[in-house]
Scaffold this active site. Structure first.
Site, PDB file in Angstrom:
ATOM      1  CE1 TYR A  44      -3.195  -2.802   0.174  1.00 21.22           C
ATOM      2  CE2 TYR A  44      -3.859  -2.067   2.112  1.00 21.22           C
ATOM      3  CZ  TYR A  44      -3.919  -2.881   1.062  1.00 21.22           C
ATOM      4  OH  TYR A  44      -5.037  -3.831   1.218  1.00 21.22           O
TER       5      TYR A  44
ATOM      6  CE  LYS B  75       1.553 -18.008  -1.662  1.00 22.93           C
ATOM      7  NZ  LYS B  75       0.484 -19.349  -1.273  1.00 22.93           N
TER       8      LYS B  75
ATOM      9  CG  ASP C 223      -2.134 -20.088   0.675  1.00 16.90           C
ATOM     10  OD1 ASP C 223      -1.479 -19.994   1.596  1.00 16.90           O
ATOM     11  OD2 ASP C 223      -1.878 -20.754  -0.545  1.00 16.90           O
TER      12      ASP C 223
ATOM     13  CG  ASP D 270      -7.042  -4.066   4.205  1.00 18.38           C
ATOM     14  OD1 ASP D 270      -8.181  -4.041   4.900  1.00 18.38           O
ATOM     15  OD2 ASP D 270      -7.011  -3.369   3.084  1.00 18.38           O
TER      16      ASP D 270
ATOM     17  CG  ASP E 122     -12.469  -6.135   6.434  1.00 14.17           C
ATOM     18  OD1 ASP E 122     -12.547  -5.407   7.449  1.00 14.17           O
ATOM     19  OD2 ASP E 122     -13.013  -5.511   5.443  1.00 14.17           O
TER      20      ASP E 122
END
Ligand code: NAD
Length: 359
Positions: free
Chosen positions: A142, A191, A223, A247, A251
């Site tokens: 980001y 990852k 994942d 992020d 959620d």
């Protein structure tokens, strides 16, 4: 103790939910012998109306001088036509940057009384959900370089994900410190089978873990983590992860616990001062109608007591009072269930205060 709290009431339902939260803090002060001094710091749409900018310098100064900052929510349709650099949310970004907030902490906790609202199967929900997502907030993709170029007749876009050891180390320390106050288990999510930033992440988190021998460290690919959060959320205590993964996972974690109106969040930097807020927005559709659920903001204040003001017993008292009103069958509209009694924002606040006052 005497603590100063900067208060950003914000827009929409912000003033209502913050008002109830301050009453709850006063009840805590009365029971435990503390004085909380509140300093208003206008921010968001109301600050644009009054001062022409979303974060007036005086508000920023108030926040930087306070022991901690409590925020309702900012924004609303009235300010949607403002230019991007003068929108209410810009004030929040400016405040986060000025306070150097590099970690976001979001608990995923399901109250057993609200288990019916959990979208997971009952046999999973009944095992309980109580973990915290610690997300790196100001690094990674980001905040990397973003560009679009034309190459060989077609457009190509590039977003760069970068992390330094220092950026990883400081958020890892937050996660391990938090795990020490909880069930002493950190799951670091990356990852590392694909990304160089993740391999660095894994190495640095492993090094930081050596300073916390009482905390167990596990590594998990992102994942797999996305699956495990819905398959067996009870295995997690503290999750630590980088900005983009955090992020998405935070959620996902919020969604499995029930209503948006119940969930707090905090953002921390160096030192103990933090920014505490509910995860929801300013809910303009119900503003001024005494229909907002103040519990997310009240639980954010409990996080403030625990993590910024070193008042664990006081935080426990607030969380126990919330549990008690739920057990007593009181519900705001967003969490209403058959057989329960509907309460407005003010009544919910008052009922929580009365249970804090009781020893
Ligand atoms: P929202 O979270 O404000 O509302 C979504 C839905 O949830 C609405 O139906 C609302 O009534 C309901 N809801 C939210 N909080 C509730 C509560 N405490 N009790 C009961 N019901 C509740 O999201 P939105 O409608 O997309 O955004 C509204 C405004 O808030 C926008 O201007 C947005 O930019 C802003 N926003 C601000 C923040 C922040 O200040 N941190 C975060 C998200 C959105």
């Amino acid at each position: 103790m005497n603590k100063t709290i900067a208060v950003i009431r914000g827009d929409g339902i912000g003033p209502e939910i913050v008002g109830e939260t301050l009453r709850v803090l006063d009840a805590v002060g009365e029971r435990f012998g503390h004085t909380f001094t509140y300093r208003d710091a206008p921010m968001g749409g109301n600050a644009i109306d009054a001062f022409g900018v979303p974060l007036p310098p005086e508000s920023l100064e108030t926040c930087l001088k306070a022991d901690s900052v409590l925020l309702g929510a900012v924004g609303g349709p009235k300010w949607d036509s403002q230019p991007a650099e003068n929108r209410p949310e810009r004030g929040l970004l400016q405040l986060r940057a000025a306070m150097g907030l590099y970690t976001n902490i979001r608990p995923a906790r399901m109250f057993p009384q609200l288990a019916d609202a959990c979208p997971l199967r009952p046999e999973i929900a009944e095992k309980g959900i109580d973990f915290v997502v610690v997300r790196e907030l100001i690094g990674g993709v980001y905040f990397g370089e973003h560009r679009t170029e034309t190459a060989e007749g077609q457009q190509k876009s590039v977003d760069i994900m970068a992390y330094t050891e220092q950026e990883i180390r400081r958020v890892a320390h937050v996660a391990f410190g938090m795990a020490q106050k909880r069930r002493k288990r950190v799951t670091s999510i990356d990852k590392a089978n694909v990304l160089a930033t993740s391999r660095l992440w894994r190495r640095v988190v492993t090094e930081v873990a050596e300073a916390y021998p009482d905390v167990e460290l596990l590594h998990m690919y992102v994942d797999n983590a996305a699956m495990q959060i819905v398959r067996d959320p009870g295995q997690f205590d503290v999750i630590v992860t980088e900005n983009l993964f955090g992020d998405i996972l935070s959620d996902e974690a919020s969604q499995i616990t029930g209503s948006i109106g119940m969930i707090p969040s905090s953002s921390m930097g160096e030192g103990s001062r933090g920014l505490y807020e509910p995860i929801h927005g300013s809910a303009p559709d119900i503003a001024g109608q005494d229909r907002a659920n103040p519990i997310g903001t009240i639980l954010a204040a409990a996080m403030m007591l625990r993590y910024s003001l070193d008042m664990a017993a006081e935080a426990d008292a607030v969380e126990a009072a919330v549990q008690q009103v739920l057990s007593d069958g009181l519900r705001c509209g967003d969490i209403m269930q058959p057989g329960c009694r509907l309460a407005g924002c003010r009544e919910m606040g008052a009922q929580i205060c009365s249970r804090i006052a009781k020893k």
